[in-house]
Design a protein around this motif. Structure first.
Motif, PDB file in Angstrom:
ATOM      1  N   ARG A 165       0.808  -1.211   0.000  1.00  0.00           N
ATOM      2  CA  ARG A 165       0.000   0.000   0.000  1.00  0.00           C
ATOM      3  C   ARG A 165       0.844   1.265   0.000  1.00  0.00           C
ATOM      4  O   ARG A 165       0.300   2.372   0.102  1.00  0.00           O
ATOM      5  N   ASP A 166       2.171   1.108  -0.081  1.00  0.00           N
ATOM      6  CA  ASP A 166       3.029   2.297  -0.048  1.00  0.00           C
ATOM      7  C   ASP A 166       3.905   2.424  -1.289  1.00  0.00           C
ATOM      8  O   ASP A 166       4.887   3.163  -1.311  1.00  0.00           O
ATOM      9  N   ARG A 167       3.574   1.699  -2.362  1.00  0.00           N
ATOM     10  CA  ARG A 167       4.239   1.841  -3.658  1.00  0.00           C
ATOM     11  C   ARG A 167       3.341   1.202  -4.711  1.00  0.00           C
ATOM     12  O   ARG A 167       2.332   0.559  -4.388  1.00  0.00           O
ATOM     13  N   CYS A 168       3.714   1.382  -5.978  1.00  0.00           N
ATOM     14  CA  CYS A 168       2.935   0.797  -7.071  1.00  0.00           C
ATOM     15  C   CYS A 168       3.187  -0.708  -7.181  1.00  0.00           C
ATOM     16  O   CYS A 168       4.239  -1.209  -6.771  1.00  0.00           O
ATOM     17  N   THR A 169       2.231  -1.426  -7.740  1.00  0.00           N
ATOM     18  CA  THR A 169       2.432  -2.837  -8.064  1.00  0.00           C
ATOM     19  C   THR A 169       3.468  -2.952  -9.176  1.00  0.00           C
ATOM     20  O   THR A 169       3.397  -2.244 -10.175  1.00  0.00           O
ATOM     21  N   LYS A 170       4.427  -3.852  -8.987  1.00  0.00           N
ATOM     22  CA  LYS A 170       5.483  -4.019  -9.970  1.00  0.00           C
ATOM     23  C   LYS A 170       4.928  -4.678 -11.226  1.00  0.00           C
ATOM     24  O   LYS A 170       4.363  -5.765 -11.169  1.00  0.00           O
ATOM     25  N   ALA A 171       5.108  -4.029 -12.370  1.00  0.00           N
ATOM     26  CA  ALA A 171       4.557  -4.552 -13.623  1.00  0.00           C
ATOM     27  C   ALA A 171       5.589  -4.518 -14.737  1.00  0.00           C
ATOM     28  O   ALA A 171       5.226  -4.442 -15.910  1.00  0.00           O
ATOM     29  N   HIS A 172       6.875  -4.595 -14.386  1.00  0.00           N
ATOM     30  CA  HIS A 172       7.898  -4.607 -15.431  1.00  0.00           C
ATOM     31  C   HIS A 172       9.148  -5.313 -14.945  1.00  0.00           C
ATOM     32  O   HIS A 172       9.399  -5.449 -13.752  1.00  0.00           O
ATOM     33  N   GLU A 173       9.914  -5.792 -15.917  1.00  0.00           N
ATOM     34  CA  GLU A 173      11.272  -6.279 -15.686  1.00  0.00           C
ATOM     35  C   GLU A 173      12.151  -5.681 -16.776  1.00  0.00           C
ATOM     36  O   GLU A 173      11.654  -5.047 -17.709  1.00  0.00           O
ATOM     37  N   TYR A 174      13.459  -5.901 -16.658  1.00  0.00           N
ATOM     38  CA  TYR A 174      14.399  -5.368 -17.643  1.00  0.00           C
ATOM     39  C   TYR A 174      14.930  -6.467 -18.544  1.00  0.00           C
ATOM     40  O   TYR A 174      15.106  -7.620 -18.129  1.00  0.00           O
ATOM     41  N   LEU A 175      15.172  -6.087 -19.794  1.00  0.00           N
ATOM     42  CA  LEU A 175      15.867  -6.933 -20.756  1.00  0.00           C
ATOM     43  C   LEU A 175      17.028  -6.106 -21.296  1.00  0.00           C
ATOM     44  O   LEU A 175      16.812  -5.042 -21.884  1.00  0.00           O
ATOM     45  N   PHE A 176      18.251  -6.560 -21.064  1.00  0.00           N
ATOM     46  CA  PHE A 176      19.433  -5.820 -21.490  1.00  0.00           C
ATOM     47  C   PHE A 176      20.008  -6.432 -22.766  1.00  0.00           C
ATOM     48  O   PHE A 176      20.102  -7.654 -22.888  1.00  0.00           O
ATOM     49  N   LEU A 177      20.383  -5.567 -23.683  1.00  0.00           N
ATOM     50  CA  LEU A 177      21.137  -5.969 -24.868  1.00  0.00           C
ATOM     51  C   LEU A 177      22.607  -5.653 -24.605  1.00  0.00           C
ATOM     52  O   LEU A 177      22.975  -4.489 -24.424  1.00  0.00           O
ATOM     53  N   LEU A 178      23.427  -6.693 -24.569  1.00  0.00           N
ATOM     54  CA  LEU A 178      24.863  -6.547 -24.370  1.00  0.00           C
ATOM     55  C   LEU A 178      25.588  -7.195 -25.548  1.00  0.00           C
ATOM     56  O   LEU A 178      25.102  -8.170 -26.119  1.00  0.00           O
ATOM     57  N   THR A 179      26.740  -6.637 -25.891  1.00  0.00           N
ATOM     58  CA  THR A 179      27.478  -7.157 -27.040  1.00  0.00           C
ATOM     59  C   THR A 179      28.932  -7.414 -26.679  1.00  0.00           C
ATOM     60  O   THR A 179      29.471  -6.827 -25.742  1.00  0.00           O
ATOM     61  N   LYS A 180      29.528  -8.279 -27.464  1.00  0.00           N
ATOM     62  CA  LYS A 180      30.924  -8.640 -27.233  1.00  0.00           C
ATOM     63  C   LYS A 180      31.863  -7.559 -27.753  1.00  0.00           C
ATOM     64  O   LYS A 180      32.914  -7.296 -27.154  1.00  0.00           O
ATOM     65  N   ASN A 181      31.492  -6.936 -28.861  1.00  0.00           N
ATOM     66  CA  ASN A 181      32.332  -5.920 -29.498  1.00  0.00           C
ATOM     67  C   ASN A 181      31.497  -4.710 -29.881  1.00  0.00           C
ATOM     68  O   ASN A 181      30.262  -4.729 -29.828  1.00  0.00           O
ATOM     69  N   GLU A 182      32.192  -3.655 -30.288  1.00  0.00           N
ATOM     70  CA  GLU A 182      31.526  -2.417 -30.666  1.00  0.00           C
ATOM     71  C   GLU A 182      30.622  -2.615 -31.873  1.00  0.00           C
ATOM     72  O   GLU A 182      29.533  -2.061 -31.942  1.00  0.00           O
ATOM     73  N   LYS A 183      31.067  -3.403 -32.829  1.00  0.00           N
ATOM     74  CA  LYS A 183      30.258  -3.710 -34.009  1.00  0.00           C
ATOM     75  C   LYS A 183      29.742  -5.143 -33.874  1.00  0.00           C
ATOM     76  O   LYS A 183      30.501  -6.041 -33.518  1.00  0.00           O
ATOM     77  N   TYR A 184      28.473  -5.332 -34.206  1.00  0.00           N
ATOM     78  CA  TYR A 184      27.849  -6.638 -33.988  1.00  0.00           C
ATOM     79  C   TYR A 184      26.695  -6.811 -34.961  1.00  0.00           C
ATOM     80  O   TYR A 184      26.191  -5.848 -35.556  1.00  0.00           O
ATOM     81  N   PHE A 185      26.260  -8.063 -35.119  1.00  0.00           N
ATOM     82  CA  PHE A 185      25.138  -8.340 -36.006  1.00  0.00           C
ATOM     83  C   PHE A 185      23.835  -7.951 -35.329  1.00  0.00           C
ATOM     84  O   PHE A 185      23.562  -8.347 -34.188  1.00  0.00           O
ATOM     85  N   TYR A 186      23.039  -7.167 -36.038  1.00  0.00           N
ATOM     86  CA  TYR A 186      21.733  -6.746 -35.538  1.00  0.00           C
ATOM     87  C   TYR A 186      20.828  -6.546 -36.754  1.00  0.00           C
ATOM     88  O   TYR A 186      21.086  -5.691 -37.583  1.00  0.00           O
ATOM     89  N   ASP A 187      19.804  -7.362 -36.856  1.00  0.00           N
ATOM     90  CA  ASP A 187      18.897  -7.297 -37.997  1.00  0.00           C
ATOM     91  C   ASP A 187      17.880  -6.180 -37.756  1.00  0.00           C
ATOM     92  O   ASP A 187      16.842  -6.383 -37.108  1.00  0.00           O
ATOM     93  N   PHE A 188      18.181  -5.002 -38.289  1.00  0.00           N
ATOM     94  CA  PHE A 188      17.328  -3.828 -38.077  1.00  0.00           C
ATOM     95  C   PHE A 188      15.924  -4.053 -38.638  1.00  0.00           C
ATOM     96  O   PHE A 188      14.925  -3.686 -38.018  1.00  0.00           O
ATOM     97  N   ALA A 189      15.846  -4.675 -39.807  1.00  0.00           N
ATOM     98  CA  ALA A 189      14.540  -4.893 -40.433  1.00  0.00           C
ATOM     99  C   ALA A 189      13.652  -5.780 -39.577  1.00  0.00           C
ATOM    100  O   ALA A 189      12.433  -5.594 -39.524  1.00  0.00           O
ATOM    101  N   ALA A 190      14.255  -6.738 -38.884  1.00  0.00           N
ATOM    102  CA  ALA A 190      13.478  -7.653 -38.045  1.00  0.00           C
ATOM    103  C   ALA A 190      12.895  -6.953 -36.825  1.00  0.00           C
ATOM    104  O   ALA A 190      11.961  -7.470 -36.203  1.00  0.00           O
TER     105      ALA A 190
END
Length: 355
Positions: A165-190
């Protein structure tokens, strides 16, 4: 090389064997055990460490091996939920009373039962403090060498109700995108998503709904501030102009041509509204397939290998196989292996990416 297979055992040992065998994977999608969330009944399990510091150290060890297993242009998609500090001694301490259990935060991803997450004492935090597990892990992995590219908010339209009763109901979690290198494969169209209503592709023109300030020349080829408060400031109209507000070659844009730039697709936003998903084969809520699918599509090509070091009931394997990817996994608990076999019983159509 054996693919479409989950190895039973500690994920660290499994990954060391895969690395030694020369295996490399293109994409890792996973959700590790959250600290103090649930006892999986195995002496070697992660998530039941005496302190948060030890849990994070073990997670860094796990994801160091993941980084070594990843291809040079590979990506890691990491889901992590949070918890609250309390006054009880350790994650595996005495079971709480029914009254205490009603006030605890549970996770719809793993289990619908009340779970002692919010009553565990955390060094350096006060009771009722938000622990910040996702960000502590993300920053630890960033310090360990990963590129922390994105925090995605998984919004749950059907969250587990809470009695607080002293905060909002939690309705989210986090999903992090991490990469091995500065340049990486990422399908923008998808990662495109439908647009509701009219939208404009950035860089291709001017928003026709925009209000034009007084003093602007909006004729084709004009595009510079002529009068009013913008006069003499060197501010140009729209993008693609230099400091003296002179249009670059072939960059003339008019309001009439801007209308032609209306689009019905756009780059996916960083808040994903995805309901939690139950699985009839077990008494817990699984990693939603709709959360895994965009990660697999953006992070891999048909025929690539997708890996989950905490395979659980096999959601990542099932999605990867359905999308024409190969998969590998690790799972400590033998009870889950049968669930995985059932979910991946129907072979997927594996396609090789064209050169």
């Amino acid at each position: 090389m054996l693919t479409n297979h989950c190895y039973q055992g500690d994920c660290r040992a499994v990954m060391r064997d895969l690395i030694a065998a020369g295996v490399r994977v293109q994409c890792i999608v996973t959700s590790p055990p959250y600290w103090g969330l649930r006892d999986y009944g195995h002496p070697a399990q992660l998530g039941q460490e005496p302190t948060l510091r030890e849990f994070l150290a073990n997670m860094v060890e796990v994801f160091d091996l993941c980084r070594e297993l990843l291809a040079g242009d590979g990506t890691l998609w990491l889901n992590m939920g949070d918890s609250y500090a309390g006054s009880r001694g350790a994650p595996w301490g005495p079971s709480p009373s029914a009254t205490e259990a009603r006030a605890m935060t549970a996770s719809r991803r793993r289990d619908d039962a009340p779970i002692p997450r919010s009553d565990v004492r955390v060094e350096g935090l006060k009771p009722k403090d938000l622990v910040g597990q996702p960000w502590r892990l993300a920053f630890a992995l960033q310090d360990a060498g990963y590129y922390l590219r994105q925090d995605i908010v998984w919004h749950k339209p059907n969250p587990m109700p809470e009695s607080v009763r002293d905060r909002c109901t939690k309705a989210h979690e986090y999903l992090f995108l991490l990469t091995k290198n500065e340049k990486y494969f990422y399908d923008f169209a998808a990662m495109q998503e439908p647009v509701s209503g009219g939208a404009h592709a950035r860089g291709s023109g001017v928003n026709p709904k925009a209000v034009v300030p007084a003093g602007w020349d909006t004729s084709a080829g004009g595009h510079r501030a002529l009068t009013g408060r913008y006069a003499g400031t060197g501010v140009g109209f729209g993008r693609g102009y230099d400091k003296v507000a002179k249009p670059r070659a072939k960059q003339n844009v008019s309001f009439s041509s801007a209308v032609a730039g209306l689009v019905d697709m756009r780059n996916r936003r960083s808040v994903w509204a995805i309901p939690t998903q139950s699985y009839s084969g077990a008494h817990f809520a699984t990693f939603p397939e709709a959360l895994v699918e965009p990660c697999v599509l953006a992070g891999s090509r048909p025929g690539d290998i997708v890996f989950d070091p905490f395979m659980g009931s096999g959601t990542v394997a099932s999605v990867a196989q359905r999308l024409g990817r190969r998969w590998l996994g690790a799972e400590l608990n033998s009870d889950y292996i049968a669930l995985q076999a059932e979910r991946t019983r129907q072979p997927g159509l594996v396609l090789e990416a064209s050169a």
